[in-house]
Write a protein that holds these residues in place. Sequence first.
Motif, short mmCIF file in Angstrom:
data_model
loop_
_atom_site.label_atom_id
_atom_site.label_comp_id
_atom_site.label_asym_id
_atom_site.label_seq_id
_atom_site.Cartn_x
_atom_site.Cartn_y
_atom_site.Cartn_z
N ILE A 141 2.12 36.82 45.00
CA ILE A 141 3.31 37.02 45.88
C ILE A 141 4.40 35.93 45.84
O ILE A 141 4.23 34.87 46.05
CB ILE A 141 2.84 37.11 47.30
CG1 ILE A 141 1.72 38.14 47.37
CG2 ILE A 141 3.95 37.82 48.39
CD1 ILE A 141 1.04 38.54 49.00
N GLU A 142 5.52 36.63 45.50
CA GLU A 142 6.64 35.68 45.29
C GLU A 142 7.07 35.05 46.84
O GLU A 142 6.95 35.74 47.82
CB GLU A 142 7.96 36.45 44.99
CG GLU A 142 7.87 37.05 43.58
CD GLU A 142 9.08 37.77 43.25
OE1 GLU A 142 9.98 37.86 43.90
OE2 GLU A 142 9.00 38.45 42.16
N PRO A 143 7.05 33.76 47.06
CA PRO A 143 7.15 33.20 48.23
C PRO A 143 8.48 33.57 49.10
O PRO A 143 8.17 33.54 50.20
CB PRO A 143 7.71 31.66 47.69
CG PRO A 143 6.64 31.48 46.50
CD PRO A 143 7.17 32.61 45.81
N GLU A 144 9.59 34.04 48.43
CA GLU A 144 10.67 34.47 49.08
C GLU A 144 10.33 35.77 49.83
O GLU A 144 11.04 36.19 50.75
CB GLU A 144 12.15 34.57 48.38
CG GLU A 144 11.95 35.55 47.12
CD GLU A 144 11.36 34.55 45.71
OE1 GLU A 144 11.24 35.12 44.86
OE2 GLU A 144 11.18 33.41 46.07
N ARG A 145 9.40 36.35 49.15
CA ARG A 145 9.04 37.74 49.98
C ARG A 145 7.70 38.01 50.84
O ARG A 145 7.17 38.95 51.17
CB ARG A 145 8.84 38.89 49.05
CG ARG A 145 9.99 39.14 47.97
CD ARG A 145 9.74 40.20 47.18
NE ARG A 145 10.85 40.68 46.35
CZ ARG A 145 11.74 41.61 46.49
NH1 ARG A 145 11.28 42.59 47.13
NH2 ARG A 145 12.57 41.78 45.78
N LEU A 146 7.51 36.56 51.21
CA LEU A 146 6.14 36.49 51.88
C LEU A 146 6.05 37.11 53.34
O LEU A 146 5.16 37.86 53.86
CB LEU A 146 5.72 34.89 52.00
CG LEU A 146 4.47 34.75 52.81
CD1 LEU A 146 3.22 35.41 51.77
CD2 LEU A 146 4.06 33.15 52.72
N GLY A 147 7.33 36.92 53.86
CA GLY A 147 7.69 37.39 55.08
C GLY A 147 7.50 39.14 55.45
O GLY A 147 7.03 39.57 56.12
N LEU A 148 8.05 39.58 54.15
CA LEU A 148 7.90 40.95 54.19
C LEU A 148 6.68 41.47 53.98
O LEU A 148 6.20 42.49 54.72
CB LEU A 148 8.88 41.65 52.81
CG LEU A 148 8.63 43.09 52.54
CD1 LEU A 148 9.38 43.99 53.79
CD2 LEU A 148 9.45 43.29 51.36
N TRP A 149 5.98 40.67 53.18
CA TRP A 149 4.32 41.13 53.10
C TRP A 149 3.44 40.94 54.20
O TRP A 149 2.74 41.99 54.71
CB TRP A 149 3.66 40.25 51.83
CG TRP A 149 3.82 40.90 50.52
CD1 TRP A 149 4.85 40.27 49.83
CD2 TRP A 149 3.22 41.66 49.70
NE1 TRP A 149 4.97 41.07 48.38
CE2 TRP A 149 3.92 41.92 48.53
CE3 TRP A 149 2.18 42.73 50.20
CZ2 TRP A 149 3.37 42.68 47.52
CZ3 TRP A 149 1.35 43.33 48.97
CH2 TRP A 149 2.10 43.41 47.88
N VAL A 150 3.94 39.96 55.06
CA VAL A 150 3.22 39.76 56.39
C VAL A 150 3.60 40.84 57.36
O VAL A 150 2.71 41.51 57.89
CB VAL A 150 3.60 38.34 56.89
CG1 VAL A 150 3.14 38.27 58.30
CG2 VAL A 150 2.89 37.29 56.10
N ALA A 151 4.97 41.29 57.44
CA ALA A 151 5.32 42.42 58.40
C ALA A 151 4.51 43.75 58.06
O ALA A 151 4.22 44.50 58.80
CB ALA A 151 6.80 42.50 58.14
N VAL A 152 4.68 44.00 56.57
CA VAL A 152 3.93 45.23 56.20
C VAL A 152 2.59 45.40 56.44
O VAL A 152 2.01 46.32 57.06
CB VAL A 152 4.34 45.47 54.84
CG1 VAL A 152 3.47 46.75 54.30
CG2 VAL A 152 5.84 45.74 54.48
N THR A 153 1.60 44.28 56.35
CA THR A 153 0.47 44.24 56.43
C THR A 153 0.14 44.19 57.97
O THR A 153 -0.89 44.91 58.34
CB THR A 153 -0.11 42.75 55.69
OG1 THR A 153 0.47 42.66 54.74
CG2 THR A 153 -1.62 42.67 56.46
N PHE A 154 1.04 43.85 58.89
CA PHE A 154 0.67 43.99 60.38
C PHE A 154 0.83 45.26 60.81
O PHE A 154 0.07 45.65 61.53
CB PHE A 154 1.70 42.81 61.02
CG PHE A 154 1.55 42.85 62.44
CD1 PHE A 154 0.49 42.12 63.12
CD2 PHE A 154 2.55 43.43 63.34
CE1 PHE A 154 0.59 42.18 64.31
CE2 PHE A 154 2.48 43.33 64.84
CZ PHE A 154 1.38 42.68 65.26
N VAL A 155 2.02 45.80 60.29
CA VAL A 155 2.16 47.25 60.47
C VAL A 155 1.01 48.26 60.07
O VAL A 155 0.61 49.25 60.85
CB VAL A 155 3.71 47.70 59.92
CG1 VAL A 155 3.74 49.39 60.18
CG2 VAL A 155 4.66 47.14 60.63
N ILE A 156 0.43 48.13 58.83
CA ILE A 156 -0.73 48.82 58.44
C ILE A 156 -1.99 48.54 59.50
O ILE A 156 -2.72 49.40 59.78
CB ILE A 156 -0.95 48.38 56.84
CG1 ILE A 156 0.24 49.18 56.19
CG2 ILE A 156 -2.33 48.90 56.74
CD1 ILE A 156 0.02 48.42 54.73
#
Length: 73
Positions: free
Chosen positions: A6-21
């Motif tokens: 996971i690219e470090p600059e997109r880590l926040g997006l991954w965390v947000a999507v995972t939380f929503v799921i």
Amino acid sequence: MTGHIIEPERLGLWVAVTFVIALLALIVALLGLNRTNDLMYMTQTEVLLLNKKIENANPTASVPAAPAEQAQQ
């Protein structure tokens, strides 16, 4: 040399999507529990109604009187 999965600059997006799921999975689980509870209540109610119908249809098959009641008769 290994790169990041996971690219470090997109880590926040991954965390947000995972939380929503995870929240959606929690909602689906709670709805399933609620539905199971409702179905269990309805099933128990139907069993009680069927027992009453059976008792009313066949009064001779009811539970015999207690010994104390038999002695008074």
